[in-house]
Design a protein around this motif. Sequence first.
Motif, PDB file in Angstrom:
ATOM      1  N   VAL A 159       0.844  -1.200   0.000  1.00 47.51           N
ATOM      2  CA  VAL A 159       0.000   0.000   0.000  1.00 47.51           C
ATOM      3  C   VAL A 159       0.879   1.251   0.000  1.00 47.51           C
ATOM      4  CG1 VAL A 159      -1.623   1.370   1.362  1.00 47.51           C
ATOM      5  CG2 VAL A 159      -2.015  -1.078   1.083  1.00 47.51           C
ATOM      6  N   MET A 160       1.941   1.238   0.811  1.00 43.56           N
ATOM      7  CA  MET A 160       2.828   2.399   0.869  1.00 43.56           C
ATOM      8  C   MET A 160       3.595   2.581  -0.439  1.00 43.56           C
ATOM      9  SD  MET A 160       4.284   2.647   4.774  1.00 43.56           S
ATOM     10  CE  MET A 160       4.772   0.939   4.984  1.00 43.56           C
ATOM     11  N   ILE A 161       3.963   1.480  -1.068  1.00 44.07           N
ATOM     12  CA  ILE A 161       4.637   1.565  -2.372  1.00 44.07           C
ATOM     13  C   ILE A 161       3.667   2.132  -3.411  1.00 44.07           C
ATOM     14  CG2 ILE A 161       5.679   0.233  -4.247  1.00 44.07           C
ATOM     15  CD1 ILE A 161       6.761  -1.694  -2.075  1.00 44.07           C
ATOM     16  N   ALA A 162       2.409   1.696  -3.354  1.00 44.91           N
ATOM     17  CA  ALA A 162       1.401   2.213  -4.280  1.00 44.91           C
ATOM     18  C   ALA A 162       1.218   3.720  -4.090  1.00 44.91           C
ATOM     19  CB  ALA A 162       0.072   1.483  -4.074  1.00 44.91           C
ATOM     20  N   LEU A 163       1.190   4.175  -2.844  1.00 46.09           N
ATOM     21  CA  LEU A 163       1.072   5.607  -2.577  1.00 46.09           C
ATOM     22  C   LEU A 163       2.261   6.363  -3.157  1.00 46.09           C
ATOM     23  CD1 LEU A 163      -0.313   8.019  -1.233  1.00 46.09           C
ATOM     24  CD2 LEU A 163       0.871   7.418   0.899  1.00 46.09           C
ATOM     25  N   ALA A 164       3.449   5.780  -3.033  1.00 44.56           N
ATOM     26  CA  ALA A 164       4.655   6.419  -3.575  1.00 44.56           C
ATOM     27  C   ALA A 164       4.567   6.517  -5.099  1.00 44.56           C
ATOM     28  CB  ALA A 164       5.894   5.632  -3.168  1.00 44.56           C
ATOM     29  N   ILE A 165       3.979   5.516  -5.742  1.00 42.98           N
ATOM     30  CA  ILE A 165       3.816   5.553  -7.197  1.00 42.98           C
ATOM     31  C   ILE A 165       2.965   6.760  -7.592  1.00 42.98           C
ATOM     32  CG2 ILE A 165       2.705   4.397  -9.160  1.00 42.98           C
ATOM     33  CD1 ILE A 165       3.561   1.731  -7.873  1.00 42.98           C
ATOM     34  N   VAL A 166       1.883   6.994  -6.851  1.00 43.75           N
ATOM     35  CA  VAL A 166       0.990   8.112  -7.171  1.00 43.75           C
ATOM     36  C   VAL A 166       1.653   9.450  -6.842  1.00 43.75           C
ATOM     37  CG1 VAL A 166      -1.269   9.138  -6.742  1.00 43.75           C
ATOM     38  CG2 VAL A 166      -1.033   6.651  -6.778  1.00 43.75           C
ATOM     39  N   LEU A 167       2.370   9.518  -5.718  1.00 41.92           N
ATOM     40  CA  LEU A 167       3.032  10.759  -5.330  1.00 41.92           C
ATOM     41  C   LEU A 167       4.197  11.093  -6.261  1.00 41.92           C
ATOM     42  CD1 LEU A 167       3.132  10.268  -1.444  1.00 41.92           C
ATOM     43  CD2 LEU A 167       1.930  12.107  -2.651  1.00 41.92           C
ATOM     44  N   ALA A 168       4.867  10.053  -6.788  1.00 47.61           N
ATOM     45  CA  ALA A 168       6.010  10.218  -7.696  1.00 47.61           C
ATOM     46  C   ALA A 168       7.053  11.187  -7.137  1.00 47.61           C
ATOM     47  CB  ALA A 168       5.537  10.681  -9.071  1.00 47.61           C
ATOM     48  N   PRO A 169       7.620  10.902  -5.960  1.00 49.06           N
ATOM     49  CA  PRO A 169       8.616  11.806  -5.367  1.00 49.06           C
ATOM     50  C   PRO A 169       9.957  11.728  -6.082  1.00 49.06           C
ATOM     51  CG  PRO A 169       8.456   9.809  -4.073  1.00 49.06           C
ATOM     52  CD  PRO A 169       7.398   9.708  -5.130  1.00 49.06           C
ATOM     53  N   ASP A 170      10.817  12.707  -5.794  1.00 51.69           N
ATOM     54  CA  ASP A 170      12.171  12.696  -6.345  1.00 51.69           C
ATOM     55  C   ASP A 170      13.012  11.608  -5.683  1.00 51.69           C
ATOM     56  OD1 ASP A 170      11.613  14.954  -7.935  1.00 51.69           O
ATOM     57  OD2 ASP A 170      12.030  16.273  -6.256  1.00 51.69           O
ATOM     58  N   ILE A 171      12.811  11.432  -4.373  1.00 48.98           N
ATOM     59  CA  ILE A 171      13.600  10.466  -3.605  1.00 48.98           C
ATOM     60  C   ILE A 171      12.684   9.653  -2.707  1.00 48.98           C
ATOM     61  CG2 ILE A 171      15.378  10.194  -1.816  1.00 48.98           C
ATOM     62  CD1 ILE A 171      16.659  12.772  -2.810  1.00 48.98           C
TER      63      ILE A 171
END
Length: 273
Positions: A159-171
């Motif tokens: 779930v946290m990885i999925a959130l990171a995909i949507v947020l698309a952060p630099d790091i």
Amino acid sequence: MYMLEVDHLKIWDRVTGRILVLDSSFRLRQGECLAIVGESGSGKSLSCRAVMRLNQSGLRQSGRIVLNGVNLSELPEKEMRKMRGRRICMIMQNGMRAFDPSRPVGAHLHETLAVHYQWSRGEMTDLLIQAMKSVGLKDPLTVMSRYPHELSGGMLQRVMIALAIVLAPDIIIADEPTTALDAITQFEVVEQFVQLRSRIGCSMIFVSHDLGVVNRIADEVLVMKDGEIVERGKTRDIFAGAQHPYTRYLVSSNLALNRHFMKLMGGDSVAEG
């Protein structure tokens, strides 16, 4: 071009004056994965939380932390909150701690996205569904309706990885993300991190004591012991010819564990093959 520059980071206990991290400096390039390894208490997680400015209030830090030309050390807290998640995202060791136990997981996801984007709730839901499916979560709407305690550790990490995909952060900073998982789930989650890095082109700091995981995902390795960086280098060089005795100990211990595991799984012939 460096995405992140950490210069002379020092962390100490405000009450006792005890130094926990002494004069650490490192760099992270665009698209690179830097692994920080070391035993518990070595200062690796403290260093990452210092980058996010998320260490507990009893700790103090000094040094220069620059993200894409912005000195995070000098940002007001209000501005720093805007950086967290959108520009630099942290995935923690214990997925349960990342979520409010009194609310469904989906409430946290929507709230986080609303801080950084002006999307409608429907747009957010659609993007989350796509991302959750891409990391192997079936029936995303049901997952989002669940409370954290109703999901396994592996599901919470996804779930946290999925959130990171949507947020698309630099790091992305992943702080021991596989520690609480069983071996099979650990392998699956590591593969999701590999795909995540490829998918959004982000840089990554991967904190781990598991050198097998590090060897799979990292371009460079930084080794910490007792709050100090004792060795750094390309991953292949660290595994092939570590210079510091502590690093050699970590590598040899990892090889011994792997041999023992292979013997348990298939006997001496497999371990020696």
